[in-house]
Write a protein that holds these residues in place. Structure first.
Motif, PDB file in Angstrom:
ATOM      1  N   GLY A 324       6.538  -9.522  -9.362  1.00 50.62           N
ATOM      2  CA  GLY A 324       7.811  -9.807  -8.814  1.00 50.62           C
ATOM      3  C   GLY A 324       7.588 -10.173  -7.494  1.00 50.62           C
ATOM      4  O   GLY A 324       7.125  -9.218  -6.652  1.00 50.62           O
ATOM      5  N   HIS A 325       8.466 -11.059  -6.848  1.00 50.17           N
ATOM      6  CA  HIS A 325       8.233 -11.391  -5.357  1.00 50.17           C
ATOM      7  C   HIS A 325       8.842 -10.400  -4.490  1.00 50.17           C
ATOM      8  O   HIS A 325       8.517 -10.417  -3.316  1.00 50.17           O
ATOM      9  N   SER A 326       9.738  -9.584  -5.103  1.00 53.61           N
ATOM     10  CA  SER A 326      10.274  -8.606  -4.212  1.00 53.61           C
ATOM     11  C   SER A 326       9.646  -7.296  -4.318  1.00 53.61           C
ATOM     12  O   SER A 326       9.902  -6.201  -3.657  1.00 53.61           O
ATOM     13  N   PHE A 327       8.457  -7.274  -5.002  1.00 49.22           N
ATOM     14  CA  PHE A 327       7.600  -5.966  -5.148  1.00 49.22           C
ATOM     15  C   PHE A 327       7.071  -5.733  -3.762  1.00 49.22           C
ATOM     16  O   PHE A 327       6.240  -6.640  -3.292  1.00 49.22           O
ATOM     17  N   VAL A 328       7.035  -4.500  -3.229  1.00 49.40           N
ATOM     18  CA  VAL A 328       6.328  -3.962  -2.222  1.00 49.40           C
ATOM     19  C   VAL A 328       5.377  -3.173  -2.410  1.00 49.40           C
ATOM     20  O   VAL A 328       5.677  -1.820  -2.553  1.00 49.40           O
ATOM     21  N   PRO A 329       4.003  -3.475  -2.191  1.00 48.57           N
ATOM     22  CA  PRO A 329       3.018  -2.353  -2.463  1.00 48.57           C
ATOM     23  C   PRO A 329       2.954  -1.356  -1.234  1.00 48.57           C
ATOM     24  O   PRO A 329       3.288  -1.459  -0.176  1.00 48.57           O
ATOM     25  N   SER A 330       2.365  -0.128  -1.843  1.00 46.50           N
ATOM     26  CA  SER A 330       2.383   0.830  -0.557  1.00 46.50           C
ATOM     27  C   SER A 330       1.346   0.320   0.418  1.00 46.50           C
ATOM     28  O   SER A 330       0.475  -0.748  -0.002  1.00 46.50           O
ATOM     29  N   GLY A 331       1.119   0.784   1.454  1.00 50.35           N
ATOM     30  CA  GLY A 331       0.417   0.415   2.574  1.00 50.35           C
ATOM     31  C   GLY A 331      -1.278   0.611   2.488  1.00 50.35           C
ATOM     32  O   GLY A 331      -1.812   1.368   3.583  1.00 50.35           O
ATOM     33  N   ILE A 332      -1.717   0.288   1.458  1.00 49.07           N
ATOM     34  CA  ILE A 332      -3.305   0.567   1.353  1.00 49.07           C
ATOM     35  C   ILE A 332      -4.217  -0.241   2.464  1.00 49.07           C
ATOM     36  O   ILE A 332      -3.603  -1.305   3.156  1.00 49.07           O
ATOM     37  N   HIS A 333      -5.172   0.171   2.713  1.00 53.71           N
ATOM     38  CA  HIS A 333      -6.089  -0.786   3.698  1.00 53.71           C
ATOM     39  C   HIS A 333      -6.694  -1.849   3.334  1.00 53.71           C
ATOM     40  O   HIS A 333      -7.031  -2.603   4.203  1.00 53.71           O
ATOM     41  N   ALA A 334      -6.674  -1.929   1.994  1.00 54.17           N
ATOM     42  CA  ALA A 334      -7.241  -3.362   1.422  1.00 54.17           C
ATOM     43  C   ALA A 334      -5.950  -4.081   1.445  1.00 54.17           C
ATOM     44  O   ALA A 334      -5.610  -4.845   0.680  1.00 54.17           O
ATOM     45  N   GLY A 335      -5.430  -4.770   2.734  1.00 55.99           N
ATOM     46  CA  GLY A 335      -4.231  -5.604   2.841  1.00 55.99           C
ATOM     47  C   GLY A 335      -4.527  -7.142   2.028  1.00 55.99           C
ATOM     48  O   GLY A 335      -3.432  -7.626   1.625  1.00 55.99           O
TER      49      GLY A 335
END
Lengths: 453, 453
Positions: A324-335
Motif C-alpha cells: 500500500g502506497h500509504s505504508f510507512v516502514p520503520s526507520g531501518i538502516h537499509a534505506g
C-alpha cells in the motif's frame, strides 16, 4: 593457488540487454494513469521520459541492443568481478560454494550506475539538458549524478530529509559529480511547499521525494525524470549483471543452484535473476530467492495489486506486490529497501511461482554483514546484508544436509557510507520490531482502482 | 572495444618480494638507537618486532619469499587492476597514455593492507597475541585492524586525536574489524598521560601516536608494534605493486616512461618504483617522480640526515630525508603525507639521483582529484591527488611537446572517507600557505646525532 576471482574483459560487457517480457507466459499489466486509472499512453510519459526509454518500458523484444557509447562508459568499472567467498565458506564450515557478484566496484558503489548511465545517455540523445530525481540513502542520487556528469547533463536530486542530514557523504559525492542536491520536502516544488506548510519538521520520505522530482520534470521543458528502480526499463538495464554472471560461472565451471538478491524496488535482484528465469519456468533453473526486510515485507506479506508508484498518488499505478502506497516502514538502516512496492516484472515472476521470498530483521542482516566483513574483508551496504544473510542461511542448511550446492548472491553495494549503522549494530543499539498485521491491512485498504482492461 | 583494464589472476601475485638493498650501490645506513645514537642491534628491536621482520629489515637478499598464507590473504583483493585512464586522457586532449595502478580496491581502501597482512602473519607465527600501532587519518589503522582480524590477533590503534574526531568512519571500520581504537594522546600510556597533563587540548600528532604505540608494545610481553610506512621491510612488502605492474604493462604492450607516486612516509611510492630502480641506475629506466605536499616538503626542501622516526625521540633514528622531527606541518587534508621523514631506502635512492621530487599545494592537488573523479569516476584520497596532479602535469607537458609518453601513477587509495575535504575544496574553503624557510631551519637545527660508523 586456485583463482577465486572470475574477471572478464571489457569485450565481455554484453552487447544487448535481456528483456524478460519476451519470455514470461503473461504480459506485465500496463502501468495506469494516477488520475484516470486507465493504461498510460506513450504520450502520458513523454513529459518526463525520452521516447527510447518509453519504448523500452513496453517492449516485448527479447534483446535490446546496448549503444556503444553506453558500453564505453560501463567499461569504466564493468564487467564486475565474480568472487568465490572462500574465507566465508571456511568460517561457516559449509560444503557449499558461495560466490558473490561484486556490484560495489562501481564509482558510486552499487549496481545503480548500470541504469543511470543508460538513462543519462538516452536523455542526452533526446536533447534533454537536465534530469530531476529523488534519492533515499543517496545510492541512486549519487549514481545518477555520476552518469549525468559523464554526459554533461545537469542533475537535480531531491534527497529524503532524514538521509540528507544523516548521510552527508553521499551528498558530497553528488556535489563532487556536479549535481545539485536539496533536502526533500523542499521549497523548490509545489508539493514540497505544501507538505512543509503542514508539517515543517517532517523527516520526508521516498514517496514525497519522488513526487517532487516528477513535478520538477513535468513543469520544466528541458528537464526529464529518472527512476532508479521498479520500472521495466530499469530492470532491463540491470540484466547485464546476470548476463555477465553466466559467462563467469562458465569460467568457474559451475552450475548455480541458488541465486539470491536483496529486494527493495527490485532492480538489483531483477538484474541478477532475469537471465535465469526462462530456465526456472522450464523447470531447469536455479532456486531464486528475494531477501527483504521484515520491516518492509513487500513480497512476503504484501498483495499483488495496482498501486501508485509514489506515496501521494502523483506517480503512475503499477501492477505489483505492494504494502500500500500509504505504508510507512520503520526507520531501518537499509534505506534502499524501504519501498512499499516492487518491480512489476519481478512481481509477476513471483506471482507465477518462479521465486521464493524471505524476510529478515535488521540485526540478523547486520550479523551476516559483519561476518562477511570479517572474513571476505569488504564492508557491505545494509541492503546487501539481507542477501548475505540468505546466502549464509542456505550455506548453513547445506552444512546440515551435506549438499555441495553452488550459491550466488548479488553484492549490490559497499557500506563505506553506512558505517554509522555498523557502529549502532556493534553497540547493540539496533532494535527489531514485529510489524503488526493491522498496519499492513490499513495501507492495503487504501489501494487505488485501476481500469487496465 | 579496446580493453583498458589489465587484470591478472591470483597466480600472478608475486611469489617473492623484491629487496632493493641488493641493487643499490650503497647500503642503507643502519638505524640507530634513539638514546645512544649507535647502530640498532637485532636485540634492540626484539621487544617490538618478530625475528623474521627484523631479518627482513636488514636483509640484502634480492628476493624474499612471500609465504603462501600471505599470498592467500592478499588474493582477497590482489592483483590490483592497472587501468588506462582514457576518459582523463580525452579530457586533457593529451597524446600521452595515462595508466593508474588501483590500490584503492583493497578492503581498507589503500595500499596499506599489502604490508599489514604480511606483518600480522609474521607476528602470528611468532606467537604474538596483540599488536599496537598508531594511525593518522586512519588508513594504516584500518588496514592493520583488517589484517589482524584475518589472523585472529588483537589490535590496538592510537589514532591522532584530531582525526579520531574528524574521521569517525575510519574508526568505525577499525571497530568493524575487531580493533580497539583510542584518541592519541591517551591515558593508556605514560607518554600520553604526560602530554595530556601539559596540554589537555592538544590535537595530537603522528609522532605522539607512534610514541604511544611503541611504549605499549615495549611494555607488554604479548604485544608487538607495527609500522605502516618508512621501514625497509614495509617498503619491501609494497613491492608487489611494482612487480604486478611489470606484468600488466607487458599485457598492455607498454614501456613506461614516467612513474609517479605520492610520498608521505614513502611506502606506496617505494612499492611502485623499486622494481624499476636498477634500470634507472643503469640509465635505461623510466623517470621516477615523488609528489609531496608543499606543506610538508620532505624531499624537495628537507635534508639527508639521521633523525628520529617519531616526534619525541623515543623511536630509532634513521638516515633519511627529513624536515626535522620537531617540524609540524600545517593541517592539510592529506593527513598521510604529513610526516617529517621519508623511507630510508627511498631517501638513499633520491640522494643517488634516481628520482625527481615535486611539491604541490592542496588546492592544486584537489583540482586534479576532482578532474579525475569527474572523468574516471573514482573519488581519490587527498594523498593520491598529489600523484594525480603530477601525472596530469606530465600529460599536459606531452600535449605541448607532442610526445606520446606512457605515464603510470599509483592510485594509492580512494577518498570515500575523505569527502568532507572535497566539500571544503568545492566550497573554496581550502587555503594554501607558503612554508617559511625559518620553520624548516628551526626544526633542522634540532636534529639528533648518530654514531653509525
Amino acid at each position: 593457488m586456485q583463482d577465486h576471482r572470475f574477471i572478464l574483459s571489457s569485450n565481455d560487457i554484453p552487447h544487448a540487454w535481456y528483456n524478460i517480457a519476451a519470455d514470461l507466459p503473461e504480459l506485465v499489466p500496463p502501468h495506469c494513469h494516477p488520475a484516470t486509472g486507465k493504461p498510460l499512453t506513450p504520450d502520458d510519459m513523454k513529459p518526463i521520459f525520452p521516447d527510447t526509454l518509453i519504448a523500452q518500458e513496453v517492449s516485448t523484444e527479447r534483446w535490446i541492443e546496448i549503444p556503444d557509447e553506453v558500453r564505453e562508459k560501463l567499461a569504466i568499472w564493468r564487467p564486475s568481478p565474480l568472487v568465490r567467498a572462500v574465507n566465508l565458506e571456511k568460517h561457516l564450515k559449509t560444503p557449499a560454494r558461495i560466490y558473490y557478484k561484486n556490484e560495489g566496484v562501481s564509482p558510486a558503489g552499487s549496481h545503480k550506475p548500470n541504469t543511470a548511465v543508460a538513462q543519462a545517455y538516452y536523455n542526452k540523445q533526446a536533447g534533454i539538458k537536465r534530469i530531476a530525481t529523488e534519492t533515499g540513502a543517496g545510492q541512486w542520487g549519487s549514481s545518477l549524478a555520476f552518469a549525468c556528469d559523464l554526459f554533461g547533463i545537469e542533475c537535480k536530486v531531491y534527497m529524503v530529509k532524514v538521509s540528507y542530514h544523516q548521510k552527508p557523504y553521499r551528498r558530497s559525492l553528488m556535489q563532487l559529480w556536479n549535481a545539485s542536491c536539496v533536502a526533500s520536502p523542499s521549497q523548490d516544488t509545489k508539493v514540497g511547499r505544501e507538505i512543509l506548510a503542514k508539517d515543517p519538521d517532517t523527516t520526508g520520505s521516498l514517496g514525497i521525494a519522488i513526487s517532487e522530482a516528477v513535478e520538477d520534470a513535468a513543469s520544466h521543458d528541458d528537464t526529464n525524470y529518472a527512476l532508479g528502480s521498479v520500472l521495466n526499463h530499469v530492470c532491463l538495464h540491470q540484466t547485464i549483471i546476470g548476463l555477465e554472471l553466466k559467462k563467469q560461472l562458465a569460467l568457474a565451471e559451475e552450475n548455480v543452484d541458488v541465486l539470491i538478491g536483496c529486494a527493495g524496488g527490485g532492480s538489483n535482484l531483477a538484474g541478477l535473476v532475469f537471465p535465469y528465469v526462462k530456465d526456472v519456468l522450464d523447470g531447469r533453473g536455479p532456486k531464486l530467492i528475494a531477501s527483504e526486510p521484515t520491516a518492509c515485507p513487500t513480497l512476503t506479506r504484501g498483495k499483488y495489486a495496482y498501486d501508485f508508484g509514489d506515496s501521494v498518488g502523483m506517480a503512475p499505478m503499477a501492477c505489483m506486490f505492494t504494502l500500500g502506497h500509504s505504508f510507512v516502514p520503520s526507520g531501518i538502516h537499509a534505506g534502499g529497501l524501504r519501498y512499499h512496492g516492487m518491480a512489476p516484472t519481478l512481481s509477476l515472476m513471483h506471482k507465477l511461482g518462479a521465486m521464493e521470498a524471505r524476510s529478515y530483521h535488521q540485526n540478523a542482516a547486520f550479523e551476516a554483514g559483519v561476518m562477511f566483513a570479517r572474513t571476505e574483508g569488504i564492508c557491505p551496504a545494509p541492503e546487501t546484508n539481507h542477501a548475505i544473510r540468505a546466502a549464509i542461511d542456505e550455506a548453513l542448511r547445506c552444512k546440515e544436509t551435506g549438499e555441495e550446492k553452488c550459491i550466488v548472491f548479488n553484492f549490490s553495494g559497499h557500506g563505506h557510507f553506512d558505517l554509522y549503522s555498523y557502529d549502532k549494530y556493534l553497540a547493540g543499539e539496533l532494535e527489531d520490531y514485529d510489524l503488526p498485521q493491522a498496519n499492513i491491512d490499513k495501507a492495503l485498504g487504501e489501494l487505488p482502482t485501476a481500469h487496465a482492461e
